[in-house]
Design a protein around this motif. Structure first.
Motif, PDB file in Angstrom:
ATOM      1  N   PRO A  58       3.529   7.337 -44.829  1.00  0.00           N
ATOM      2  CA  PRO A  58       2.739   8.840 -45.155  1.00  0.00           C
ATOM      3  C   PRO A  58       2.441   9.592 -43.858  1.00  0.00           C
ATOM      4  CG  PRO A  58       1.965   7.047 -46.177  1.00  0.00           C
ATOM      5  CD  PRO A  58       2.712   6.241 -45.146  1.00  0.00           C
ATOM      6  N   PHE A  59       1.929   8.993 -42.941  1.00  0.00           N
ATOM      7  CA  PHE A  59       1.850   9.987 -41.660  1.00  0.00           C
ATOM      8  C   PHE A  59       3.162  10.833 -41.205  1.00  0.00           C
ATOM      9  CE2 PHE A  59       2.948   6.141 -39.718  1.00  0.00           C
ATOM     10  CZ  PHE A  59       3.599   6.633 -38.307  1.00  0.00           C
ATOM     11  N   LEU A  60       4.246  10.070 -41.100  1.00  0.00           N
ATOM     12  CA  LEU A  60       5.193  10.655 -40.801  1.00  0.00           C
ATOM     13  C   LEU A  60       5.797  11.866 -41.640  1.00  0.00           C
ATOM     14  CD1 LEU A  60       7.581   7.778 -39.419  1.00  0.00           C
ATOM     15  CD2 LEU A  60       6.353   9.503 -38.008  1.00  0.00           C
ATOM     16  N   VAL A  61       5.499  11.567 -43.028  1.00  0.00           N
ATOM     17  CA  VAL A  61       6.090  12.694 -44.090  1.00  0.00           C
ATOM     18  C   VAL A  61       5.084  13.576 -43.961  1.00  0.00           C
ATOM     19  CG1 VAL A  61       5.636  13.057 -46.468  1.00  0.00           C
ATOM     20  CG2 VAL A  61       6.633  10.782 -45.787  1.00  0.00           C
ATOM     21  N   LEU A  62       3.651  13.468 -43.682  1.00  0.00           N
ATOM     22  CA  LEU A  62       2.714  14.685 -43.443  1.00  0.00           C
ATOM     23  C   LEU A  62       3.281  15.334 -42.219  1.00  0.00           C
ATOM     24  CD1 LEU A  62      -0.572  12.944 -44.105  1.00  0.00           C
ATOM     25  CD2 LEU A  62       0.437  14.652 -45.596  1.00  0.00           C
ATOM     26  N   LEU A  63       3.535  14.618 -41.062  1.00  0.00           N
ATOM     27  CA  LEU A  63       4.029  15.169 -39.765  1.00  0.00           C
ATOM     28  C   LEU A  63       5.096  16.278 -40.040  1.00  0.00           C
ATOM     29  CD1 LEU A  63       3.551  15.547 -36.739  1.00  0.00           C
ATOM     30  CD2 LEU A  63       5.128  13.142 -36.634  1.00  0.00           C
ATOM     31  N   TYR A  64       6.116  15.587 -40.698  1.00  0.00           N
ATOM     32  CA  TYR A  64       7.296  16.234 -40.756  1.00  0.00           C
ATOM     33  C   TYR A  64       7.252  17.433 -41.806  1.00  0.00           C
ATOM     34  CZ  TYR A  64       9.513  12.341 -38.455  1.00  0.00           C
ATOM     35  OH  TYR A  64       9.838  11.363 -37.615  1.00  0.00           O
ATOM     36  N   TRP A  65       6.342  17.137 -42.822  1.00  0.00           N
ATOM     37  CA  TRP A  65       5.929  18.335 -43.654  1.00  0.00           C
ATOM     38  C   TRP A  65       5.352  19.643 -42.998  1.00  0.00           C
ATOM     39  CZ3 TRP A  65       0.753  20.042 -44.424  1.00  0.00           C
ATOM     40  CH2 TRP A  65       0.485  20.692 -45.427  1.00  0.00           C
ATOM     41  N   ALA A  66       4.451  19.380 -41.891  1.00  0.00           N
ATOM     42  CA  ALA A  66       3.854  20.165 -41.214  1.00  0.00           C
ATOM     43  C   ALA A  66       5.017  20.826 -40.130  1.00  0.00           C
ATOM     44  CB  ALA A  66       2.607  19.713 -40.131  1.00  0.00           C
ATOM     45  N   GLY A  67       5.999  20.247 -39.959  1.00  0.00           N
ATOM     46  CA  GLY A  67       7.047  20.659 -38.951  1.00  0.00           C
ATOM     47  C   GLY A  67       7.819  21.797 -39.509  1.00  0.00           C
ATOM     48  N   PHE A  68       8.441  21.349 -40.926  1.00  0.00           N
ATOM     49  CA  PHE A  68       9.221  22.064 -41.709  1.00  0.00           C
ATOM     50  C   PHE A  68       8.249  23.485 -42.404  1.00  0.00           C
ATOM     51  CE2 PHE A  68      11.635  18.436 -42.257  1.00  0.00           C
ATOM     52  CZ  PHE A  68      13.014  18.774 -41.862  1.00  0.00           C
ATOM     53  N   ARG A  69       7.020  23.360 -42.181  1.00  0.00           N
ATOM     54  CA  ARG A  69       6.160  24.660 -42.819  1.00  0.00           C
ATOM     55  C   ARG A  69       6.201  25.812 -41.835  1.00  0.00           C
ATOM     56  NH1 ARG A  69       3.224  25.750 -47.388  1.00  0.00           N
ATOM     57  NH2 ARG A  69       1.353  26.145 -46.292  1.00  0.00           N
ATOM     58  N   GLN A  70       6.728  25.117 -40.640  1.00  0.00           N
ATOM     59  CA  GLN A  70       6.725  26.132 -39.189  1.00  0.00           C
ATOM     60  C   GLN A  70       8.079  27.042 -39.479  1.00  0.00           C
ATOM     61  OE1 GLN A  70       3.968  26.708 -37.719  1.00  0.00           O
ATOM     62  NE2 GLN A  70       3.061  25.176 -38.858  1.00  0.00           N
ATOM     63  N   VAL A  71       8.964  26.506 -40.113  1.00  0.00           N
ATOM     64  CA  VAL A  71      10.445  27.229 -40.341  1.00  0.00           C
ATOM     65  C   VAL A  71      10.276  28.287 -41.223  1.00  0.00           C
ATOM     66  CG1 VAL A  71      12.747  26.887 -40.630  1.00  0.00           C
ATOM     67  CG2 VAL A  71      11.361  24.963 -39.741  1.00  0.00           C
ATOM     68  N   GLU A  72      10.300  29.483 -40.848  1.00  0.00           N
ATOM     69  CA  GLU A  72      10.538  30.481 -41.735  1.00  0.00           C
ATOM     70  C   GLU A  72      11.541  30.456 -42.830  1.00  0.00           C
ATOM     71  OE1 GLU A  72       9.915  34.274 -39.827  1.00  0.00           O
ATOM     72  OE2 GLU A  72       8.413  33.762 -38.640  1.00  0.00           O
ATOM     73  N   THR A  73      11.087  30.745 -44.050  1.00  0.00           N
ATOM     74  CA  THR A  73      12.241  30.681 -45.370  1.00  0.00           C
ATOM     75  C   THR A  73      13.363  31.848 -45.022  1.00  0.00           C
ATOM     76  OG1 THR A  73      10.523  29.947 -46.556  1.00  0.00           O
ATOM     77  CG2 THR A  73      12.530  30.764 -47.732  1.00  0.00           C
ATOM     78  N   SER A  74      12.868  33.139 -44.263  1.00  0.00           N
ATOM     79  CA  SER A  74      13.468  34.122 -44.148  1.00  0.00           C
ATOM     80  C   SER A  74      14.915  33.824 -43.202  1.00  0.00           C
ATOM     81  CB  SER A  74      12.768  35.420 -43.544  1.00  0.00           C
ATOM     82  OG  SER A  74      12.233  35.055 -42.436  1.00  0.00           O
ATOM     83  N   LEU A  75      14.227  32.748 -42.337  1.00  0.00           N
ATOM     84  CA  LEU A  75      15.584  32.384 -41.276  1.00  0.00           C
ATOM     85  C   LEU A  75      16.687  31.687 -42.077  1.00  0.00           C
ATOM     86  CD1 LEU A  75      13.510  31.139 -38.533  1.00  0.00           C
ATOM     87  CD2 LEU A  75      14.673  33.233 -38.508  1.00  0.00           C
ATOM     88  N   LEU A  76      16.213  30.719 -42.928  1.00  0.00           N
ATOM     89  CA  LEU A  76      17.135  29.836 -43.752  1.00  0.00           C
ATOM     90  C   LEU A  76      17.860  31.050 -44.544  1.00  0.00           C
ATOM     91  CD1 LEU A  76      14.867  27.155 -44.657  1.00  0.00           C
ATOM     92  CD2 LEU A  76      16.051  27.300 -42.699  1.00  0.00           C
ATOM     93  N   GLU A  77      17.344  31.927 -45.302  1.00  0.00           N
ATOM     94  CA  GLU A  77      18.043  32.671 -46.359  1.00  0.00           C
ATOM     95  C   GLU A  77      18.942  33.646 -45.237  1.00  0.00           C
ATOM     96  OE1 GLU A  77      14.818  34.816 -48.037  1.00  0.00           O
ATOM     97  OE2 GLU A  77      14.409  33.339 -49.303  1.00  0.00           O
ATOM     98  N   ALA A  78      18.710  34.035 -44.422  1.00  0.00           N
ATOM     99  CA  ALA A  78      19.468  34.913 -43.423  1.00  0.00           C
ATOM    100  C   ALA A  78      20.561  34.195 -42.968  1.00  0.00           C
ATOM    101  CB  ALA A  78      18.672  35.427 -42.000  1.00  0.00           C
TER     102      ALA A  78
END
Length: 260
Positions: free
Chosen positions: A132-152
């Motif tokens: 669970p702590f790794l899921v929370l850690l990687y969730w926090a990391g992916f939250r820093q990736v802006e969705t606009s970057l992925l869409e672009a």
């Protein structure tokens, strides 16, 4: 400038907290050295090498499987699931982190017994897949990736695997390294699960080996050999993470560089 100084101070504080248990262990072994030196037969015994090999295999397999399980889970919670469902899963992860490990030993034993994986390193690897702590850690990391970057990137013709490889993973590198360090350290020092699910004589790991061989011949040198990989891994990972925090690359500039 003040922010970088604060980060460096926090980094050295974490370094001291990480190394303190190792120093305390060496101080205890130093007191036991005279009794162990009388029958010294060298540190590289067959039992120690077997435990060392098993610990290396356990740490490497745990790390690989935890990447395969927890990184996609963090991505799904951050970018794919509806916010309401993601919040419920995150709350469940927090609840699982609050449970004591001893409360899970009996269910884990029953699962491994049903799968015929008792006294096998693969059973421990399977139990350590979801963290669970790794899921929370990687969730926090992916939250820093802006969705606009992925869409672009998608508008420029990048496929899903290309977006994940060239955008998500580089931006997630500090989180991956921090999670890897925690994973390897936990696998290296795992004690309760090996004592419960493995036979100490046929499938020892370093933690159970040292528990049985306390104050025996060559103990100090064996402990030093066991601590060296973790210390080197910590220094490498900490240096990369610190350099990443200091440089703080612009995600948009990184995307333009990778997709000109």
């Amino acid at each position: 400038m003040h922010r970088n100084s604060l980060k460096k101070a926090l980094f050295f504080l974490l370094l001291a907290l990480y190394l303190f248990p190792c120093l305390a262990l060496f101080s205890f072994l130093w007191e036991a050295a005279p009794a162990a030196a009388e029958a010294d037969s060298g540190p590289l015994t067959a039992a120690f090498l077997l435990a060392y090999r098993n610990s290396c295999l356990l740490a490497a397999a745990n790390l690989l499987l935890q990447w395969l399980v927890n990184v996609p889970a963090g991505l799904a919670l951050a970018k794919l699931l509806p916010p309401r469902a993601a919040n419920r899963v995150l709350a469940l992860c927090l609840l699982l982190m609050l449970l004591p490990q001893q409360a899970l030993l009996l269910p884990q034993y029953l699962v491994l017994d049903a799968l015929h994986l008792l006294d096998r390193l693969g059973g421990l690897v399977l139990l350590s897949a979801f963290q669970p702590f790794l899921v929370l850690l990687y969730w926090a990391g992916f939250r820093q990736v802006e969705t606009s970057l992925l869409e672009a990137a998608a508008c420029e013709g990048a496929t899903g695997p290309q977006i994940f490889r060239h955008i998500c993973l580089p931006l997630l590198t500090p989180y991956l390294l921090a999670g890897s360090l925690l994973s390897v350290a936990e696998s290296w020092a795992m004690l309760e699960q090996p004592m419960t699910f493995l036979q100490a004589d046929t499938q020892p790991v370093l933690s159970t080996y040292f528990l049985q061989a306390m104050a025996q011949a060559g103990m100090i040198r064996q402990t030093a050999l066991a601590a060296v990989p973790m210390l080197l891994f910590f220094v490498v990972v900490a240096g990369v993470v610190q350099n990443g925090l200091e440089t703080e690359k612009d995600p948009k500039e990184e995307t333009r560089r990778r997709f000109p």
